[in-house]
Design a protein around this motif. Structure first.
Motif, PDB file in Angstrom:
ATOM      1  N   THR A 164      10.132 -14.758   0.718  1.00 42.52           N
ATOM      2  CA  THR A 164      11.445 -14.889   0.757  1.00 42.52           C
ATOM      3  C   THR A 164      11.652 -15.361  -0.546  1.00 42.52           C
ATOM      4  O   THR A 164      12.690 -15.054  -1.391  1.00 42.52           O
ATOM      5  N   ARG A 165      10.896 -16.296  -1.090  1.00 39.25           N
ATOM      6  CA  ARG A 165      11.198 -16.598  -2.565  1.00 39.25           C
ATOM      7  C   ARG A 165      10.952 -15.660  -3.593  1.00 39.25           C
ATOM      8  O   ARG A 165      11.661 -15.606  -4.543  1.00 39.25           O
ATOM      9  N   LEU A 166      10.084 -14.692  -3.314  1.00 37.46           N
ATOM     10  CA  LEU A 166       9.821 -13.641  -4.135  1.00 37.46           C
ATOM     11  C   LEU A 166      10.700 -12.683  -4.322  1.00 37.46           C
ATOM     12  O   LEU A 166      11.192 -12.114  -5.083  1.00 37.46           O
ATOM     13  N   VAL A 167      11.025 -12.035  -2.804  1.00 40.51           N
ATOM     14  CA  VAL A 167      12.193 -10.718  -2.859  1.00 40.51           C
ATOM     15  C   VAL A 167      13.356 -11.105  -2.177  1.00 40.51           C
ATOM     16  O   VAL A 167      13.979 -10.020  -1.897  1.00 40.51           O
ATOM     17  N   GLY A 168      13.380 -12.252  -1.790  1.00 36.89           N
ATOM     18  CA  GLY A 168      14.775 -12.740  -0.775  1.00 36.89           C
ATOM     19  C   GLY A 168      14.709 -12.210   0.622  1.00 36.89           C
ATOM     20  O   GLY A 168      13.594 -11.935   0.912  1.00 36.89           O
ATOM     21  N   GLU A 169      15.606 -12.287   1.194  1.00 39.25           N
ATOM     22  CA  GLU A 169      15.766 -12.260   2.747  1.00 39.25           C
ATOM     23  C   GLU A 169      15.741 -10.667   2.920  1.00 39.25           C
ATOM     24  O   GLU A 169      16.929  -9.964   2.886  1.00 39.25           O
ATOM     25  N   VAL A 170      14.723 -10.186   3.367  1.00 35.82           N
ATOM     26  CA  VAL A 170      14.655  -8.914   3.766  1.00 35.82           C
ATOM     27  C   VAL A 170      13.834  -8.625   5.091  1.00 35.82           C
ATOM     28  O   VAL A 170      13.044  -9.533   5.395  1.00 35.82           O
ATOM     29  N   PRO A 171      14.115  -7.648   5.713  1.00 31.55           N
ATOM     30  CA  PRO A 171      13.443  -7.399   7.109  1.00 31.55           C
ATOM     31  C   PRO A 171      11.932  -7.163   6.877  1.00 31.55           C
ATOM     32  O   PRO A 171      11.576  -6.323   5.911  1.00 31.55           O
ATOM     33  N   VAL A 172      10.914  -7.703   7.726  1.00 29.65           N
ATOM     34  CA  VAL A 172       9.659  -7.791   7.486  1.00 29.65           C
ATOM     35  C   VAL A 172       9.114  -7.279   8.692  1.00 29.65           C
ATOM     36  O   VAL A 172       9.492  -7.376   9.908  1.00 29.65           O
ATOM     37  N   ILE A 173       8.168  -6.276   8.538  1.00 29.23           N
ATOM     38  CA  ILE A 173       7.202  -6.005   9.641  1.00 29.23           C
ATOM     39  C   ILE A 173       5.611  -6.342   9.380  1.00 29.23           C
ATOM     40  O   ILE A 173       5.268  -6.227   8.322  1.00 29.23           O
ATOM     41  N   LEU A 174       5.055  -6.937  10.420  1.00 24.39           N
ATOM     42  CA  LEU A 174       3.953  -7.681  10.577  1.00 24.39           C
ATOM     43  C   LEU A 174       2.965  -6.563  11.059  1.00 24.39           C
ATOM     44  O   LEU A 174       3.024  -6.074  12.139  1.00 24.39           O
ATOM     45  N   VAL A 175       1.625  -6.470  10.530  1.00 21.03           N
ATOM     46  CA  VAL A 175       0.822  -5.733  10.739  1.00 21.03           C
ATOM     47  C   VAL A 175      -0.679  -6.385  11.090  1.00 21.03           C
ATOM     48  O   VAL A 175      -1.272  -6.870   9.932  1.00 21.03           O
ATOM     49  N   GLY A 176      -1.193  -6.751  12.188  1.00 22.52           N
ATOM     50  CA  GLY A 176      -2.145  -7.788  12.395  1.00 22.52           C
ATOM     51  C   GLY A 176      -3.383  -7.074  13.254  1.00 22.52           C
ATOM     52  O   GLY A 176      -3.171  -6.445  14.133  1.00 22.52           O
ATOM     53  N   HIS A 177      -4.596  -7.233  12.703  1.00 25.58           N
ATOM     54  CA  HIS A 177      -5.590  -6.931  13.707  1.00 25.58           C
ATOM     55  C   HIS A 177      -6.442  -8.074  14.254  1.00 25.58           C
ATOM     56  O   HIS A 177      -6.691  -9.071  13.466  1.00 25.58           O
ATOM     57  N   SER A 178      -6.850  -8.193  15.512  1.00 29.48           N
ATOM     58  CA  SER A 178      -7.605  -9.004  16.268  1.00 29.48           C
ATOM     59  C   SER A 178      -6.952 -10.514  16.063  1.00 29.48           C
ATOM     60  O   SER A 178      -5.766 -10.664  16.413  1.00 29.48           O
ATOM     61  N   MET A 179      -7.619 -11.353  15.345  1.00 37.48           N
ATOM     62  CA  MET A 179      -6.797 -12.800  15.182  1.00 37.48           C
ATOM     63  C   MET A 179      -5.708 -12.512  14.442  1.00 37.48           C
ATOM     64  O   MET A 179      -4.875 -13.255  14.823  1.00 37.48           O
ATOM     65  N   GLY A 191      -3.784 -10.171  14.640  1.00 33.69           N
ATOM     66  CA  GLY A 191      -2.460  -9.483  15.794  1.00 33.69           C
ATOM     67  C   GLY A 191      -1.873 -10.652  16.288  1.00 33.69           C
ATOM     68  O   GLY A 191      -0.884 -10.728  16.562  1.00 33.69           O
ATOM     69  N   ARG A 192      -2.891 -11.828  16.883  1.00 31.68           N
ATOM     70  CA  ARG A 192      -2.453 -12.784  17.593  1.00 31.68           C
ATOM     71  C   ARG A 192      -1.461 -13.821  16.748  1.00 31.68           C
ATOM     72  O   ARG A 192      -0.324 -14.192  17.048  1.00 31.68           O
ATOM     73  N   THR A 193      -1.831 -13.755  15.350  1.00 29.72           N
ATOM     74  CA  THR A 193      -1.173 -14.856  14.399  1.00 29.72           C
ATOM     75  C   THR A 193       0.074 -13.883  13.988  1.00 29.72           C
ATOM     76  O   THR A 193       1.518 -14.650  14.030  1.00 29.72           O
ATOM     77  N   ALA A 194       0.332 -12.394  13.943  1.00 32.26           N
ATOM     78  CA  ALA A 194       1.524 -11.863  13.829  1.00 32.26           C
ATOM     79  C   ALA A 194       2.413 -12.081  14.941  1.00 32.26           C
ATOM     80  O   ALA A 194       3.616 -12.230  14.634  1.00 32.26           O
ATOM     81  N   LEU A 195       1.857 -11.811  16.070  1.00 29.04           N
ATOM     82  CA  LEU A 195       2.601 -12.159  17.405  1.00 29.04           C
ATOM     83  C   LEU A 195       3.416 -13.494  17.583  1.00 29.04           C
ATOM     84  O   LEU A 195       4.438 -13.879  17.914  1.00 29.04           O
ATOM     85  N   ARG A 196       2.503 -14.476  16.933  1.00 35.17           N
ATOM     86  CA  ARG A 196       2.764 -15.736  17.179  1.00 35.17           C
ATOM     87  C   ARG A 196       4.045 -16.177  16.035  1.00 35.17           C
ATOM     88  O   ARG A 196       4.871 -17.000  16.339  1.00 35.17           O
ATOM     89  N   VAL A 197       3.940 -15.792  14.850  1.00 30.18           N
ATOM     90  CA  VAL A 197       4.672 -16.055  14.031  1.00 30.18           C
ATOM     91  C   VAL A 197       6.219 -14.946  13.863  1.00 30.18           C
ATOM     92  O   VAL A 197       7.056 -15.297  13.011  1.00 30.18           O
ATOM     93  N   ALA A 198       6.169 -14.218  14.858  1.00 27.36           N
ATOM     94  CA  ALA A 198       7.398 -13.149  15.183  1.00 27.36           C
ATOM     95  C   ALA A 198       8.622 -13.840  15.385  1.00 27.36           C
ATOM     96  O   ALA A 198       9.690 -13.369  15.393  1.00 27.36           O
ATOM     97  N   ASP A 199       8.717 -15.166  15.651  1.00 27.90           N
ATOM     98  CA  ASP A 199      10.087 -15.931  15.580  1.00 27.90           C
ATOM     99  C   ASP A 199      10.713 -16.209  14.406  1.00 27.90           C
ATOM    100  O   ASP A 199      11.866 -16.672  14.439  1.00 27.90           O
ATOM    101  N   ALA A 200       9.881 -15.814  13.180  1.00 25.94           N
ATOM    102  CA  ALA A 200      10.665 -16.234  11.946  1.00 25.94           C
ATOM    103  C   ALA A 200      11.862 -15.186  11.807  1.00 25.94           C
ATOM    104  O   ALA A 200      11.782 -13.971  12.284  1.00 25.94           O
ATOM    105  N   PRO A 201      12.924 -15.542  11.348  1.00 22.34           N
ATOM    106  CA  PRO A 201      14.165 -14.922  11.427  1.00 22.34           C
ATOM    107  C   PRO A 201      14.219 -13.534  10.512  1.00 22.34           C
ATOM    108  O   PRO A 201      14.723 -12.231  11.195  1.00 22.34           O
ATOM    109  N   GLN A 202      13.310 -13.412   9.665  1.00 23.61           N
ATOM    110  CA  GLN A 202      13.206 -12.102   8.891  1.00 23.61           C
ATOM    111  C   GLN A 202      12.214 -11.076   9.493  1.00 23.61           C
ATOM    112  O   GLN A 202      12.468 -10.054   9.104  1.00 23.61           O
TER     113      GLN A 202
END
Length: 246
Positions: free
Chosen positions: A108-123, A125-136
């Protein structure tokens, strides 16, 4: 996720000390961004050893990132990866979650508030699913994710989630991914799962299918504008089935 472990000390979740390596590593950044994709690699259940970019889990995500870049050639889509401090999840510390949240803050500091897609494998993937509550965060593509039966899902309400899991995975359980997606749907998530026939945990068997599907899923999530996505897209297929097959 590598099941090899090191003893995890008892303590509060780790924080990135001042002057530590940044959590966000840009892979493609060509100026103003309209959206962003962050890649999160796998790790171990327990290990406080430093995470390094030459570890196998990190190296495996390089062709995945290239596939995403090819599927989303728009230079206004920032592409980056999350750098972990430690190799492991480490129980209640959930170390990679702290790193991913810091990377989102840095983004956010670097590019501002933009929509984000997370791509996670294995651990990752769990991490990406856990932080998907972030508004962006608009959506998550989880590859062979580590989904314990008590993994929370309520925060995924109204989020778009697509899970790919190899049906021959012997490290993380594809049935656990199916169960996770069902619970996420019940919680109001637009979630779906597709099983990769003959797919393994490392995504080496039928790697082309894994790469193409991941790139296509990211492109769909960036452009869908809603839970349905294209009528014939991967997300729509996943959403319309209990567990489709690739």
């Amino acid at each position: 996720m590598d099941s090899r472990t090191q003893r995890t000390p008892v303590g509060a979740p780790g924080r990135r000390p001042a002057g530590d390596r940044p959590a966000l590593v840009p892979l493609r950044h060509r100026g103003p961004a309209s959206a962003a994709v962050l890649v999160l690699h796998g790790g171990r259940a327990d290990s406080l050893a430093p995470s390094r970019p030459w570890h196998v889990a990190a190296l495996r995500m390089r062709p995945v990132a290239r596939a995403v870049a090819a599927a989303v050639p728009d230079g206004e889509v920032f592409l980056g990866r999350v750098r972990y401090r430690h190799r492991g999840w480490n129980g209640s510390r959930a170390d990679p979650v702290q790193d991913a949240r810091q990377a989102l803050t840095d983004l956010t500091r670097l590019v501002g508030e933009v929509p984000v897609i997370l791509v996670g494998h294995s651990m990752g993937g769990r991490t990406a699913l856990r932080v998907a509550d972030a508004p962006q965060v608009r959506g998550v593509v989880a590859l062979a994710p580590w989904c314990p039966e008590d993994e929370p899902v309520a925060h995924l309400r109204d989020r778009e989630v697509i899970v790919f899991h190899g049906d021959r995975d012997r490290v993380t359980d594809p049935h656990a991914s199916v169960s996770f997606v069902r619970r996420a749907r019940d919680a109001g998530s637009h979630a779906g799962v597709l099983l990769v026939k003959a797919g393994d945990h490392a995504m080496l068997r039928r790697c082309g299918t894994w790469h193409r599907a991941t790139g296509a899923a990211v492109a769909e999530l960036l452009t869908s504008g809603g839970p349905a996505g294209p009528a014939d897209g991967l997300l729509a297929t996943a959403l319309s089935s209990g567990a489709g097959v690739l």
